[in-house]
Design an enzyme around this catalytic site. Structure first.
Site, PDB file in Angstrom:
ATOM      1  CB  SER A 149      -0.972   0.001   1.183  1.00 45.42           C
ATOM      2  OG  SER A 149      -2.079  -0.822   0.913  1.00 45.42           O
TER       3      SER A 149
ATOM      4  CE  LYS B   2      -4.619   1.983  -0.464  1.00 46.98           C
ATOM      5  NZ  LYS B   2      -4.016   0.662  -0.317  1.00 46.98           N
TER       6      LYS B   2
ATOM      7  CB  SER C  34      -4.698   1.377   3.869  1.00 50.55           C
ATOM      8  OG  SER C  34      -3.816   0.998   2.841  1.00 50.55           O
TER       9      SER C  34
END
Length: 496
Positions: A87, A90, A335
């Site tokens: 993640s 991101k 997230s």
């Protein structure tokens, strides 16, 4: 992944306090990655000791620490090595979206018609057109139907046409496995989607099972209720003190949600976020139910179909979402994968008139290059980090974090990052239960990342001496979890 608890709160922000410095690990011999300046010798020794520990052997790691003010790299361990970032992708998606779309960007959901209204009767179709709003709720659809009712519409002779053509028809990114598809973090991506509550997990429904009488099936409900989902209830209510074994999952390739197992009498209800197949049809179905609640009648022949709104259609009702400035909070704190993928496609649509992953990821690469960041070694398949094929070197992530500080949207980005050890879901996010010692609590703003055998953390830290440092720690091929080791590295950095 996030842990589901209470609905999000948006109104507060808190900074922690630095108290005590942790002891520095004993230096290792043999010459590991070198710090850039002598004053960072303790940092070099401490990080090297973690990286060369027995726990980390066999792990593929990339670590960079740089001065947040001068951009000087003060520590580097295989900084140019591409590692699956999970993640941490991101970070790229969020910063590019803020740069390209702008912090004031909003999504619109509209109701239009190709017909005319006479004596309360709409002679024509209703078009429900979306542009990807991941925050659309059942109450918003009710608000749209109320606008129709307030405009004097009492019945509709045509069909409900769901228009999700703002994005392409590829609903799952390449990194989604078949086993993932039932889980909230792998929801299908469409331009017309719906969230069940203010966690904004677009494309999911909340399945709740409550005990009834001993020997009877549990009571199973959906939030919001939808007729496109078929609940197969295989549960049984059992005596008190028995184990709660209830499971919930969507049967692959269908909208059958199977709820099975035992739930004890007087036990708390069990709930779970489960994805739906075809979020477009899901949203349109809930809209249809909202019309009925407002007393707007459809004919018996009326169907819910998918199509494109005619260019000459007339606007009847509209809903504008919160701005990207506010969406950044649930996106990054929790997230949220769906938010990342929707933003990726939105960027492709905005720049290349193509709401696809290919177009969106092209925008990400080109935006990085405009900021002078070399994209060599960066490979992306999605905007969320679900794919194990994604690769980013830590030196590039740290460069993105440095460049972000110069932007007018930087505050929106930094406030969206999880804050270490702050036990509030809308503040600490995915870091609320990590890095809780006085040295780092409230002093680390960073994006987490987790996949099978992959852990990462990249962000900003205020050190004991008052320095502002940027770090990126990426690991893969982990035996178990690298979180404890990553947290040790962050503590070493913070001890400067």
């Amino acid at each position: 992944m996030k842990t589901k608890k209470t609905p999000a709160r948006w109104s507060k922000w808190l900074l922690g306090v630095v108290l005590v410095m942790a002891s520095i690990a004993t230096p290792v011999t043999g010459g590991q990655a070198a710090a850039s300046v002598q004053s960072y010798k303790a940092l070099e020794v401490g990080i090297n000791q973690v990286i060369t520990s027995q726990r980390m052997r066999g792990t593929r790691s990339s670590v960079v620490v740089r001065d947040a003010h001068t951009n000087r790299v003060v520590y580097e361990y295989r900084g140019d090595q591409g590692v699956t970032p999970a993640s941490n992708v991101k970070v790229l998606t969020a910063t590019t979206a803020l740069e390209v779309l702008g912090k004031d960007y909003t999504f619109h959901t509209d109701v239009l018609t190709n017909g005319t209204v006479h004596n309360g009767i709409l002679n024509g179709h209703l078009y429900l057109r979306g542009t990807g709003d991941p925050t659309l709720l059942e109450t918003d659809l009710q608000g749209l139907t109320k606008q129709l009712r307030d405009a004097g519409i009492r019945s509709v002779t045509g069909h409900i046409v769901a228009d999700d053509t703002w994005f392409d028809t590829q609903r799952l990114s390449p990194g989604i496995y078949k086993s993932d598809e039932t889980h909230y973090y792998a929801a299908q991506i469409t331009a017309l989607t719906l969230s069940p509550n203010k966690d904004y997990d677009a494309g999911t429904t909340i399945v709740t099972a409550k005990p009834t009488k001993n020997g009877k099936p549990a009571a199973v409900t959906l939030t919001p209720h939808t007729n496109i989902v078929n609940v197969i209830n295989r549960t049984r209510t059992v005596p008190k003190n028995k184990a709660n074994t209830v499971t919930m999952s969507r049967q692959y390739g269908t909208n059958n949600i199977i709820v099975s197992g035992n739930i004890p009498v007087n036990a708390s209800s069990k709930r779970q976020w489960v994805t739906v197949a075809n979020p477009t049809a899901y949203t349109a179905d809930v809209f249809k139910l909202a019309l009925a609640k407002q007393g707007v009648k459809l004919t018996k022949e009326a169907r819910v179909t998918r199509g494109k709104t005619p260019a000459n259609a007339t606007m009847l009702a509209s809903k504008e979402s919160m701005s990207l400035y506010y969406l950044m909070m649930p996106f990054m704190k929790y997230s949220n994968n769906a938010h990342a993928e929707i933003l990726a496609k939105s960027m492709g649509r905005a720049i290349y008139n193509e709401g696809s992953w290919n177009a969106g990821l092209r925008v990400v690469r080109e935006t990085l290059e405009k900021d002078g960041i070399n994209t060599k070694g960066i490979y992306l398949e999605d905007g969320s980090g679900m794919s194990h094929k994604n690769k980013i070197p830590s030196v590039r992530l740290s460069e993105v974090l440095f460049a972000a500080q110069t932007k007018d949207w930087y505050h929106a980005f930094k406030r969206s990052l999880p804050v270490a050890g702050i036990n509030d879901r809308m503040l600490g996010g995915t870091l609320r239960n990590r890095l809780t010692s006085p040295l780092v609590k409230g002093k680390v703003f960073a994006k987490t990342g987790t996949l099978n055998r992959t852990d990462s953390l990249s962000g900003y830290v205020k050190t004991k001496s008052g320095q502002d440092l940027i770090f990126s720690i990426l690991t893969e091929n982990v035996n178990g979890s690298a979180r404890p080791d990553i947290d040790k590295i962050v503590q070493v950095i913070a001890a400067q």
